[in-house]
Design an enzyme around this catalytic site. Structure first.
Site, short mmCIF file in Angstrom:
data_model
loop_
_atom_site.label_atom_id
_atom_site.label_comp_id
_atom_site.label_asym_id
_atom_site.label_seq_id
_atom_site.Cartn_x
_atom_site.Cartn_y
_atom_site.Cartn_z
N CYS A 9 26.58 34.13 127.74
CA CYS A 9 28.04 34.17 127.78
C CYS A 9 28.59 32.96 128.52
O CYS A 9 29.53 32.31 128.07
CB CYS A 9 28.50 35.47 128.44
N CYS A 10 28.01 32.65 129.69
CA CYS A 10 28.43 31.47 130.45
C CYS A 10 28.24 30.19 129.62
O CYS A 10 29.05 29.26 129.69
CB CYS A 10 27.64 31.37 131.75
N CYS A 58 35.52 34.32 136.08
CA CYS A 58 36.03 35.25 135.08
C CYS A 58 36.29 36.61 135.71
O CYS A 58 35.55 37.05 136.60
CB CYS A 58 35.02 35.39 133.94
N CYS A 88 33.51 39.26 136.04
CA CYS A 88 32.32 38.81 136.76
C CYS A 88 32.60 38.45 138.22
O CYS A 88 31.73 37.88 138.89
CB CYS A 88 31.70 37.60 136.06
N CYS A 126 26.31 29.61 137.11
CA CYS A 126 26.71 29.83 135.72
C CYS A 126 26.15 28.77 134.78
O CYS A 126 26.26 28.89 133.57
CB CYS A 126 28.24 29.85 135.61
#
Length: 242
Positions: free
Chosen positions: A122-123, A205, A208, A233
């Site tokens: 995702c990162c 985010c 997170c 990240c």
């Protein structure tokens, strides 16, 4: 080692910056590499200090942010306040739509909670790939990294060569303490994210990031569900395919 992209070596460039104030160092880099110096801001405390140093002193350094699509409303608010305060327009880089759509369709909106691999995926899509685009063709990348932010940042020099992106990284606040950062923001009336007043030290985010408790590590609020003392990240150590 990949060849450095200018006639300056790391040693000679470090020597040119030796003894300069942050403002002088940023201006020197902007003059040495006109149009090829960029600053990536997350709109947090440290980055707001650097934004003020750049814009209050009319230093020609381009400023951009990575809009992951999962940011806090408060982050967008400080983004607007910063644009208004300095009569500027911070540039935005977004995730590539197709990659984001595939991720959300196949794994859902919270796959990053399931494993470290999913979180890094995702990162990679939301941060690292857009960063690669933002840094393409640049010679200097200015960041808000500080040594006391995490154990694996304490050995970083103020200026370093980044092989992954084939450019130099400059960390003007490397030796600053968190108290010095906050004092600068207060003394210069710099817009800042109100989440900082609620215990959010490092803001990323929304899903997170959480506030930290007294005595917790600076990075404890990022990816708190992971049992890993070196949580990053990928922006400062990895490169993903675009």
């Amino acid at each position: 080692m990949i060849a450095e992209p200018t006639s300056y070596t790391l040693e000679s460039l470090t020597e040119k910056l030796q003894g300069l104030s942050n403002i002088e160092a940023l201006r020197t880099l902007a003059n040495l590499f006109p149009g090829e110096v960029v600053f990536s801001t997350s709109l947090g405390y440290e980055d707001q200090v650097i934004t003020d140093l750049i814009l209050s002193n009319n230093i020609p350094i381009r400023i951009f942010t990575l809009d992951t699509g999962r940011m806090f409303a408060e982050t967008y608010s400080v983004w607007k306040k910063t644009n208004d305060r300095y009569a500027t327009k911070i540039e935005a880089y977004f995730p590539e739509r197709a990659s984001e759509e595939v991720l959300m369709s196949t794994k859902g909106p919270y796959s990053f909670y399931d494993s470290v691999e999913n979180r890094k995926e995702c990162c990679g899509i939301r941060k690292v790939a857009p960063l690669n685009r933002a840094l393409k063709g640049q010679k200097i990348w200015v960041t808000g990294i500080r040594a006391e932010q995490s154990a694996n940042r304490q050995s970083m020099p103020q200026l370093e060569w980044d092989e992954a992106h084939s450019l130099y990284k400059f960390h003007p606040l490397m030796d600053w303490t968190f108290e010095e950062v906050k004092q600068y923001v207060k003394d210069n009336n710099v817009p800042y994210n109100p989440l900082h007043d609620r215990g959010f030290v490092s803001i990323g985010c929304q899903p997170c990031t959480r506030a930290i408790q007294p005595g917790e590590d600076f990075r404890a609020g990022r990816w708190w569900w992971e049992d890993n003392s070196k949580k990053e990240c990928g922006l400062h150590g990895e490169r993903v395919k675009e």
